[in-house]
Enzyme design. Structure first.
Site, PDB file in Angstrom:
ATOM      1  CD  GLU A 234      -6.744  -8.940 -19.035  1.00 33.52           C
ATOM      2  OE1 GLU A 234      -7.764  -8.205 -19.091  1.00 33.52           O
ATOM      3  OE2 GLU A 234      -6.307  -9.578 -20.016  1.00 33.52           O
TER       4      GLU A 234
ATOM      5  CG  ASN B 166      -2.854 -11.017 -20.006  1.00 29.33           C
ATOM      6  OD1 ASN B 166      -2.899 -11.020 -18.784  1.00 29.33           O
ATOM      7  ND2 ASN B 166      -3.684 -10.308 -20.760  1.00 29.33           N
TER       8      ASN B 166
ATOM      9  CE  LYS C 103      -6.893 -12.394 -22.460  1.00 29.92           C
ATOM     10  NZ  LYS C 103      -6.967 -10.922 -22.328  1.00 29.92           N
TER      11      LYS C 103
ATOM     12  CD  GLU D  80      -5.006  -8.916 -24.154  1.00 25.76           C
ATOM     13  OE1 GLU D  80      -4.601  -9.980 -23.666  1.00 25.76           O
ATOM     14  OE2 GLU D  80      -6.162  -8.493 -23.995  1.00 25.76           O
TER      15      GLU D  80
ATOM     16  CB  CYS E 240      -9.847 -10.718 -19.869  1.00 24.05           C
ATOM     17  SG  CYS E 240     -10.929  -9.410 -20.485  1.00 24.05           S
TER      18      CYS E 240
ATOM     19  CG  ASN F 116      -7.994  -4.701 -17.936  1.00 24.09           C
ATOM     20  OD1 ASN F 116      -7.802  -3.567 -17.518  1.00 24.09           O
ATOM     21  ND2 ASN F 116      -7.339  -5.747 -17.461  1.00 24.09           N
TER      22      ASN F 116
HETATM   23  N1  CDV Z   1      -8.623  -7.888 -21.977  1.00 23.93           N
HETATM   24  C1  CDV Z   1      -9.484  -8.578 -22.738  1.00 23.93           C
HETATM   25  O1  CDV Z   1      -9.266  -9.744 -23.041  1.00 23.93           O
HETATM   26  N2  CDV Z   1     -10.585  -7.921 -23.172  1.00 23.93           N
HETATM   27  C2  CDV Z   1     -11.553  -8.513 -24.042  1.00 23.93           C
HETATM   28  C3  CDV Z   1     -12.080  -7.507 -25.011  1.00 23.93           C
HETATM   29  C4  CDV Z   1     -11.008  -6.931 -25.811  1.00 23.93           C
HETATM   30  C5  CDV Z   1     -13.094  -8.110 -25.916  1.00 23.93           C
HETATM   31  C6  CDV Z   1     -12.717  -9.124 -23.288  1.00 23.93           C
HETATM   32  O2  CDV Z   1     -13.062 -10.264 -23.599  1.00 23.93           O
HETATM   33  O3  CDV Z   1     -13.313  -8.479 -22.440  1.00 23.93           O
END
Ligand code: CDV
Length: 348
Positions: free
Chosen positions: A47, A110, A128, A148, A197, A222
């Protein structure tokens, strides 16, 4: 019959706030070259790979924030990132890559794209849907933020599965001329889906792809761990315990959702310590449709995780335990789409 594919997760280690984007892209090119030398056909990058994970920072100056966004609806000819797509096209290797998107009309998402080296162009884009964190910074001045919701709109493209041309050496493809949907099941080029993510923690997102017969889900991420303001304070943890738990939950959701949708998954981390202090887990992995991790990153630096997979392995789950057609009971699932938050039964 076999439908084999050599795939890789390209984990990218720390990227500092002031990192030179050209240098970061060169690191990605190096990982892609390594994959090409191993005859890998598909490489999944993380990501927001081209920059540090900037939503952890509050930017007062819009011009500074803008440096972390890729401009335009099609980024593949943007000067600093072009070398990655040029290499993919010239070597006919496919890539998934995540980035912060500033659209032609100025909106922020994103985003990740699937660039087909065979087609020489982007064939699918995903934005996202499940944005974590807050719009305003945490009250605690020492907290690591997750802004975000401030910088991005929730994705507006839904969960659209697609086939990647030429990705599977497929003797059975001739049969796909059939118009009977049942007869084409499990044939043709790989059926793919993309998540980003936090999406990987939401079973609804996986099931949307599962219902389109997905065989391979790609996820860039991330994931910080030492972040109590984000995760809560109910069970105070040492950074070591928090790290262990973050790895556990990552593995749990990748294995469980791959199993429950009878598909492979590839997850790629932006990992390591950005600016020497902002922690992000590694754990980039390839998981089988039976829910087993079959390849996994060893550390938190740049690292290629490779596996040969056979999409035929998806058939058992799709035709038996998770044959949706025979076993799902949609008449009982209404709340999933009619209600967002929790409504508890009345107190006795
Ligand atoms: N970048 C993300 O979406 N990170 C989330 C954290 C913040 C919980 C994740 O699900 O890994």
């Amino acid at each position: 019959m076999q439908r084999t594919l050599k795939v890789a997760a390209a984990q990218v280690g720390s990227v500092d706030r002031n990192a030179d984007k050209n240098e970061t892209v060169q690191r990605m090119v190096k990982l892609l070259e390594e994959a090409i030398s191993q005859n890998v056909q598909l490489v999944v990058f993380p990501e927001t790979t081209f920059t540090t994970f900037f939503p952890r920072h509050l930017f007062e100056d819009p011009a500074e924030l803008e440096k972390y966004f890729e401009q335009g609806d099609d980024i593949t000819n943007n000067e600093s990132v072009k070398p990655l797509f040029d290499l993919a096209r010239s070597k006919k290797v496919d890539i998934y890559v995540g980035y912060a998107e500033r659209t032609d009309d100025g909106r922020g998402f994103n985003t990740c794209i699937y660039y087909s080296g065979n087609a020489g162009k982007v064939i699918s884009k995903y934005r996202k849907v499940h944005l974590p964190g807050t719009k305003e910074p945490f009250a605690n001045p020492d907290a690591v933020n997750q802004l975000e919701k401030r910088y991005f709109e929730p994705g507006n493209l839904g969960f659209k599965a697609f086939r990647a041309p030429g990705l599977v050496v497929d003797a059975a493809k001739k049969d796909t001329a059939s118009t009977d949907v049942k007869e084409t099941l499990g044939k043709g080029d790989a059926i793919m889906g993309m998540l980003i993510c936090n999406d990987r923690r939401w079973p609804e997102a996986w099931r949307m792809y599962g219902l389109q017969g997905v065989e391979l889900i790609m996820v860039g991420y991330n994931t910080p761990y030492n972040a109590p303001d984000l995760f809560g304070f109910r069970n105070p943890m040492t950074p070591e315990q928090a790290e262990k738990e973050a790895y556990y939950h990552h593995k749990l959701v990748m294995e469980a959702n791959s199993y429950m949708n009878a598909c492979f998954s590839i997850s790629a981390a932006r990992a390591g310590f950005d600016d020497g202090k902002y922690d992000l887990i590694g754990g980039s992995a390839i998981v089988s449709p039976n829910g087993y991790t079959i390849a996994q990153a060893k550390g938190v630096d740049d690292e290629l995780v490779v596996a040969e997979i056979d999409l035929e392995d998806c058939r058992q789950g799709k035709e038996k335990t998770f044959d949706f057609d025979r076993h799902r009971r949609t008449e009982h699932y209404g709340l999933i789409t009619s209600q967002t938050g929790v409504i508890e039964p009345e107190l006795l």
